[in-house]
Write an enzyme that holds these catalytic residues in place. Structure first.
Site, mmCIF file in Angstrom:
data_model
loop_
_atom_site.group_PDB
_atom_site.id
_atom_site.type_symbol
_atom_site.label_atom_id
_atom_site.label_comp_id
_atom_site.label_asym_id
_atom_site.label_seq_id
_atom_site.Cartn_x
_atom_site.Cartn_y
_atom_site.Cartn_z
ATOM 1 N N LYS A 119 0.845 -1.210 0.000
ATOM 2 C CA LYS A 119 0.000 0.000 0.000
ATOM 3 C C LYS A 119 0.881 1.262 0.000
ATOM 4 O O LYS A 119 1.967 1.250 -0.562
ATOM 5 C CB LYS A 119 -0.960 -0.014 1.183
ATOM 6 C CG LYS A 119 -1.739 -1.314 1.294
ATOM 7 C CD LYS A 119 -2.932 -1.178 2.181
ATOM 8 C CE LYS A 119 -3.517 -2.521 2.494
ATOM 9 N NZ LYS A 119 -4.837 -2.450 3.062
ATOM 10 N N GLU A 179 -9.933 -0.621 -1.697
ATOM 11 C CA GLU A 179 -9.611 0.770 -1.349
ATOM 12 C C GLU A 179 -9.738 1.678 -2.571
ATOM 13 O O GLU A 179 -10.122 2.842 -2.443
ATOM 14 C CB GLU A 179 -8.204 0.826 -0.724
ATOM 15 C CG GLU A 179 -8.221 0.256 0.685
ATOM 16 C CD GLU A 179 -6.915 -0.337 1.172
ATOM 17 O OE1 GLU A 179 -5.863 -0.119 0.543
ATOM 18 O OE2 GLU A 179 -6.954 -1.056 2.197
ATOM 19 N N GLU A 237 -11.395 -10.600 -1.148
ATOM 20 C CA GLU A 237 -10.995 -9.758 -0.023
ATOM 21 C C GLU A 237 -12.237 -9.103 0.575
ATOM 22 O O GLU A 237 -12.659 -8.023 0.111
ATOM 23 C CB GLU A 237 -10.029 -8.668 -0.497
ATOM 24 C CG GLU A 237 -8.707 -9.191 -1.002
ATOM 25 C CD GLU A 237 -7.588 -8.187 -0.753
ATOM 26 O OE1 GLU A 237 -6.608 -8.559 -0.121
ATOM 27 O OE2 GLU A 237 -7.739 -7.023 -1.158
ATOM 28 N N GLY A 240 -7.415 -4.913 6.910
ATOM 29 C CA GLY A 240 -6.781 -3.995 7.855
ATOM 30 C C GLY A 240 -7.525 -3.859 9.176
ATOM 31 O O GLY A 240 -7.234 -2.957 9.958
HETATM 32 C C1 PEP Z 1 -4.974 -5.796 1.489
HETATM 33 O O1 PEP Z 1 -4.512 -4.677 1.571
HETATM 34 O O2 PEP Z 1 -5.255 -6.252 0.382
HETATM 35 C C2 PEP Z 1 -5.139 -6.566 2.715
HETATM 36 C C3 PEP Z 1 -5.649 -7.760 2.633
HETATM 37 O O3 PEP Z 1 -4.738 -5.970 3.875
HETATM 38 P P1 PEP Z 1 -4.647 -6.659 5.330
HETATM 39 O O4 PEP Z 1 -3.881 -7.944 5.155
HETATM 40 O O5 PEP Z 1 -3.915 -5.680 6.174
HETATM 41 O O6 PEP Z 1 -6.034 -6.903 5.790
#
Ligand code: PEP
Length: 255
Positions: A14, A100, A170, A176
């Site tokens: 990120k 995001e 996801e 996060g």
């Molecule tokens: C991501 O940014 O795609 C993600 C899965 O973040 P995290 O592992 O921090 O949840």
């Protein structure tokens, strides 16, 4: 995880850290005991890609971008970077449709589909992210939402394009937050996505790698990766510590 599908673990850094941090993190990953059975990808911020390329040269670690332009050819697209440019500097993968970008930057399914197609046109393998919000999950709409996000790309790119693509489930509420999907719940979604692709082409669906992302940590990776339709992970927070990321890679190798 099926033996037919080689596991892949990708780290999404990120917008974190400076150049020194990127170099040290890449070196920490590249120095690790990397199992030959897992594809390992790091996705640094774009301005750090050049430095990371130098650090991982000659190692099995591969490079990805966190986004890609929806156009392939050079042109007047201020701020954008094409798949051809990414390929030119050593990237093999690009994340498209991360929640995001969908949520904060307003990327719609049609934009994501265009980026998916543009990535492949320049020789980059897209990592297509899909996932539902907490409200959608609580309303029992998870499967419909992720299915529609995948179908929107199949409609534009064709299912055959998924012979050279990675899918990542996801759940937005897990990214996060420290709140991971229960392994069985994640498996249900992964299975649904594979079945959906299978309605168009069973062979492509059978070999499609579907990653799970959302608060994957060394302590929960093994259970997630042990699920039949989970073929690795897209890792955010835990990818910022080389030791944690390497432990997750190892978990993928062990399942
Ligand atoms: C991501 O940014 O795609 C993600 C899965 O973040 P995290 O592992 O921090 O949840």
């Amino acid at each position: 995880m099926s033996n037919a599908r080689r596991p892949l673990v990708a780290g999404n850094w990120k917008m974190h850290g400076n150049l020194q941090h990127a170099r040290e993190l890449a070196a920490g990953v590249a120095r690790g005991a990397l199992p030959g059975s897992v594809d390992v990808v790091v996705c640094p911020p774009l301005c750090q890609v050049g430095a990371v390329v130098e650090v991982i040269a000659g190692t099995p670690v591969q490079l990805g971008a966190q986004d890609v332009a929806p156009w392939v050819d050079d042109g007047a697209y201020t701020g954008e970077v094409s798949s051809l440019m990414l390929k030119d500097v050593g990237c093999a993968y690009a994340i498209v449709g991360h929640s995001e970008r969908r949520g904060l930057l307003g990327e719609a399914d049609a934009d994501v589909a265009q980026k998916f197609v543009a990535a492949q046109a320049g020789g980059i393998t897209p990592i297509l992210c899909v996932g539902e919000t907490l409200d959608e999950r609580e309303a029992g709409k998870s499967l419909d939402v992720v299915g529609a996000q995948l179908q929107a790309v199949i409609d534009v790119a064709g299912v055959s394009a998924f012979a050279n693509a990675i899918l990542a489930y996801e759940p937005v509420w897990a990214i996060g937050t420290g709140r991971t999907a229960a392994a069985g719940d994640a498996q249900e979604v992964h299975h649904h996505l594979r079945c959906l692709a299978g309605e168009s082409d069973a062979t492509i669906a059978g070999s499609l790698r579907i990653l799970y992302g959302g608060s994957v940590k060394p302590g929960n990776a093994a259970e997630l990766f042990a699920q039949a339709d989970i073929d690795g992970g897209l890792i955010g927070g835990a990818a910022l510590q080389a030791d944690d990321f390497l432990a997750i890679v190892q978990a993928a190798a062990n399942t």
